[in-house]
Design a protein around this motif. Structure first.
Motif: not given
Lengths: 184, 185
Positions: B86-95, A175-180, B150-160
């Motif tokens: 080291v602590v790895l913060v494993v994230c997911l790029d939702h986009t 959706p546009p909200e995601d890519v703006v 960034p908003r579209h990247v969210q942390p999923l799991t911490l790995m020590a």
């Protein structure tokens, strides 16, 4: 069957399955004309076209294609394209673009402009009730050897055209909200 | 050693020696992720390595208890994470996860694939004698803000990650009969 621009934009799908029915020349030329109305750097209109209808010639085109990650069961070509009654080879004249814009023209602008041209073509095809699909996975040099394409033009994109055998469901769009990312 | 024996070695270890993991070794370990298959080959994981003690303490401040409530039981639980080099913060790029498939990409495939990448990292680490521990009970928005994700990247799991002489307690899983079915449920 009147359709406005936004409808055509939303209805256009990559169609890879066609009816065994030719496409009238008149429609092909209308589609190409729509392509030529795309913008281009300095209005250089570096696009040049090869219309391929003959079955043997289409076979030669398909033989230069590469299925890439969609290769299955040892079939390395984009075989679906043989079902399309028309393949338009969108080429570009490098000199026309390079003369005005140098290296940037050669490497970037021709490609950007040709893609705009192809999008116009596919929208026009959609408007005319035809199915189309653009393919980049092919060997342009092999194609130049296989068909008597004038030496001063280079194939860039293939556009398969035909009467669609079915209308695919639209795949997901972010959706546009995601890519703006920034509004300032 | 057979793979099954290596798998048995992957247990959460929460007591680490004061010994660093250098960049080269860290890269070798994290590269385990890049050989993980993923839907549409999206490889939607993003990993942040945290070594800075202050940042590690801030991550500890974002930990939740085992019922996902803020506030922890005991200083013990706090300090060991800071001990880990080291602590790895494993994230997911939702986009990246959803671009091809939509919601199922980010809610199912991306999670499955990132989970597989995590396991691969732990296996490669173990082979390099580096032990690991996963933590999933943490305040995700807090950690995301801390790492300026960034908003579209969210942390999923911490790995020590770290070196440890502690031998993990081996625990057998459910017997096969409990979870393995033939033909239908």
């Amino acid at each position: 069957m009147a359709m406005d621009v936004l409808e055509a934009i939303h209805q256009r799908r990559s169609v890879r399955s066609f009816l065994d029915k030719p496409v009238l020349d008149e429609l092909v030329w209308q589609i190409i004309e729509a392509g030529t109305w795309a913008p281009s750097a300095g209005n250089m209109q570096a696009w040049e076209f090869v219309i391929v209808k003959d079955r043997e010639a289409r076979r030669k085109v398909v033989n230069t294609t590469d299925a890439g990650t969609t290769t299955r069961a040892d079939v390395h070509t984009q075989e679906w394209m043989m079902a399309a009654p028309v393949i338009i080879v969108v080429c570009y004249d490098v000199k026309r673009m390079t003369a005005r814009y140098g290296q940037k023209g050669r490497d970037l602008l021709t490609k950007l402009d040709c893609m705009g041209c192809v999008q116009n073509m596919m929208l026009a095809a959609t408007y005319l009730g035809l199915g189309s699909c653009c393919a980049v996975g092919f060997d342009p040099l092999a194609l130049k050897e296989a068909l008597p394409i004038p030496k001063e033009i280079t194939p860039l994109l293939l556009v398969a055209l035909g009467h669609p055998a079915y209308h695919p469901q639209p795949p997901y769009r972010l959706p546009p909200e995601d890519v703006v990312r920034l509004v300032i | 050693m057979q793979i099954i024996d290596q798998l048995k070695q992957i247990r959460c270890i929460s007591e680490f020696e004061d010994r660093d993991i250098d960049d080269a070794l860290l890269a070798k370990i994290v590269e385990g992720a890049s050989w993980t298959p993923s839907a549409a080959d999206a490889q939607p994981w993003e990993i942040v390595a945290v070594r800075d003690p202050e940042r590690k303490k801030a991550i500890v401040g974002a930990l939740l208890d085992s019922h996902l409530r803020p506030g922890l039981g005991g200083d013990e639980r706090r300090s060991w994470l800071v001990q880990a080099p080291v602590v790895l913060v494993v994230c997911l790029d939702h986009t990246r996860a959803k671009v091809r498939f939509g919601e199922i990409g980010e809610k199912v495939f991306g999670l499955q694939d990132t989970g597989a990448a995590i396991q691969n990292i732990r296996l490669v680490a173990r082979e390099q004698r580096v032990k690991s521990c996963l933590i999933r009970e943490f305040d995700r928005p807090k950690v995301a803000a801390l790492l300026e994700l960034p908003r579209h990247v969210q942390p999923l799991t911490l790995m020590a990650l770290g070196f440890s002489q502690v031998q993990a307690h081996q625990k057998a899983g459910l017997p096969l009969d409990d979870y393995f079915h033939f033909e239908r449920w």
